[in-house]
Scaffold this motif. Structure first.
Motif, PDB file in Angstrom:
ATOM      1  N   ILE A 106       0.646  -1.188   0.347  1.00 58.27           N
ATOM      2  CA  ILE A 106       0.471  -0.215   0.283  1.00 58.27           C
ATOM      3  C   ILE A 106       0.810   1.622   0.149  1.00 58.27           C
ATOM      4  CG2 ILE A 106      -2.344   1.286   0.831  1.00 58.27           C
ATOM      5  CD1 ILE A 106      -2.426  -1.361   2.303  1.00 58.27           C
ATOM      6  N   TYR A 109       1.383   2.655  -3.321  1.00 63.22           N
ATOM      7  CA  TYR A 109       0.686   2.968  -4.622  1.00 63.22           C
ATOM      8  C   TYR A 109       0.327   4.522  -4.603  1.00 63.22           C
ATOM      9  CZ  TYR A 109      -4.657   2.595  -5.580  1.00 63.22           C
ATOM     10  OH  TYR A 109      -5.738   2.548  -6.925  1.00 63.22           O
ATOM     11  N   LYS A 117      -1.572   1.142 -10.262  1.00 66.53           N
ATOM     12  CA  LYS A 117      -2.479   1.144  -9.355  1.00 66.53           C
ATOM     13  C   LYS A 117      -3.112   0.449  -9.818  1.00 66.53           C
ATOM     14  CE  LYS A 117      -1.732   5.449  -7.618  1.00 66.53           C
ATOM     15  NZ  LYS A 117      -2.487   6.988  -7.478  1.00 66.53           N
ATOM     16  N   LEU A 121      -3.478  -3.605  -7.230  1.00 68.77           N
ATOM     17  CA  LEU A 121      -4.621  -2.926  -6.053  1.00 68.77           C
ATOM     18  C   LEU A 121      -5.168  -4.243  -6.036  1.00 68.77           C
ATOM     19  CD1 LEU A 121      -7.074  -2.541  -4.403  1.00 68.77           C
ATOM     20  CD2 LEU A 121      -8.187  -1.287  -6.795  1.00 68.77           C
ATOM     21  N   LEU A 124      -2.672  -6.952  -4.193  1.00 66.01           N
ATOM     22  CA  LEU A 124      -2.928  -6.353  -2.550  1.00 66.01           C
ATOM     23  C   LEU A 124      -4.258  -7.338  -2.226  1.00 66.01           C
ATOM     24  CD1 LEU A 124      -2.811  -4.771  -0.015  1.00 66.01           C
ATOM     25  CD2 LEU A 124      -4.682  -2.791  -1.153  1.00 66.01           C
ATOM     26  N   MET A 166      -5.422   0.050   6.407  1.00 61.43           N
ATOM     27  CA  MET A 166      -5.005   0.712   5.521  1.00 61.43           C
ATOM     28  C   MET A 166      -5.709   0.010   3.763  1.00 61.43           C
ATOM     29  SD  MET A 166      -1.443   1.854   6.302  1.00 61.43           S
ATOM     30  CE  MET A 166      -0.328   1.499   4.850  1.00 61.43           C
ATOM     31  N   VAL A 167      -5.738  -1.463   4.383  1.00 63.26           N
ATOM     32  CA  VAL A 167      -6.305  -2.369   3.512  1.00 63.26           C
ATOM     33  C   VAL A 167      -7.927  -1.840   3.054  1.00 63.26           C
ATOM     34  CG1 VAL A 167      -6.701  -4.993   2.971  1.00 63.26           C
ATOM     35  CG2 VAL A 167      -4.637  -4.401   3.918  1.00 63.26           C
ATOM     36  N   LYS A 170      -9.194   0.837   0.456  1.00 66.95           N
ATOM     37  CA  LYS A 170      -8.577   0.023  -1.336  1.00 66.95           C
ATOM     38  C   LYS A 170      -9.709  -0.919  -1.403  1.00 66.95           C
ATOM     39  CE  LYS A 170      -5.161   2.420  -1.453  1.00 66.95           C
ATOM     40  NZ  LYS A 170      -5.041   4.141  -1.797  1.00 66.95           N
TER      41      LYS A 170
END
Length: 229
Positions: A106, A109, A117, A121, A124, A166-167, A170
């Protein structure tokens, strides 16, 4: 009496954010000096404050500490967030290394192109769902306790909550298949020091934007695929 720790970094997350989280979790007030110009960075270099010519740098207990892991280890140990014995420390280190790897995806990113990106993503989401979160879900399920290690609040819990949030920024539904992590998130978020840090107006930094990226590039004089130090 020692003064407040002072953090030297950009006005954004990067590698300093986990340090902010850990200090806040320990109930430690801290000051910040934001790097906005190349001249500020060069002065730190000229003064010999940056041992490996990199930030983060934290002034704490008469030291000017660099290297993110060293800083985090020191704070965790000082504030009893690093387990009761060597085995617990090893477990905490293991879990923290995992969440560090995940957050590293992240952290890069904002510095990627639009096409990259999209790929990042997807990577991730796949790794969070299949590699990292299943580990923590199983740990919590197997021992049936509120915390990851030793049934007490530790650095590992702080780091995991930071990673989860944080995850989720997204992929908001990322915890849909992880009920124990959902419960963990709710419980840890209610710990008074954590709750305070999550409230508006705290020193927690927002999602990095274009201004943050431009500042990092300007200060470090790097313009292509710059990595946050």
């Amino acid at each position: 009496m020692a003064g407040k720790p002072k953090l030297y970094y950009f006005d954004g997350r990067g590698k300093m954010e986990s340090i902010r989280w850990l200090l806040a979790a320990a109930g430690v007030e801290f000051e910040e000096e934001f790097l906005e110009t190349r001249e500020q960075y060069e002065k730190l270099l000229q003064d010999g404050d940056l041992l490996f010519q990199q930030v983060p740098m934290v002034e704490i207990d008469g030291m000017k500490m660099v290297q993110t892991r060293a800083i985090l280890h020191y704070i965790a140990a000082k504030h009893n967030l690093y387990g009761k014995d060597l085995k617990e420390k090893a477990l905490i280190d293991t879990y923290v290394e995992g969440t560090t790897d995940l957050m590293g995806l992240i952290m890069m990113y904002p510095f990627l192109t639009s096409e990259d990106k999209k790929k990042q993503l997807a990577t991730l989401t796949e790794k969070a769902t299949n590699r990292y979160f299943p580990v923590y879900e199983k740990v919590l399920k197997d021992h049936g306790q509120d915390f990851l290690v030793g049934n007490q609040f530790s650095w590992a819990d702080v780091h995991l909550l930071e990673a989860i949030l944080m995850v989720e920024e997204k992929a908001s539904d990322i915890l849909s298949e992880f009920p124990n992590l959902q419960a963990f998130k709710g419980k840890i978020s209610k710990i008074p020091t954590i709750k305070k840090f999550l409230e508006p107006g705290s020193q927690r930094k927002p999602v990095p934007d274009d201004r943050y990226v431009e500042t990092v590039r300007r200060v470090l004089q790097a313009y292509h695929n710059v990595k946050p130090t």
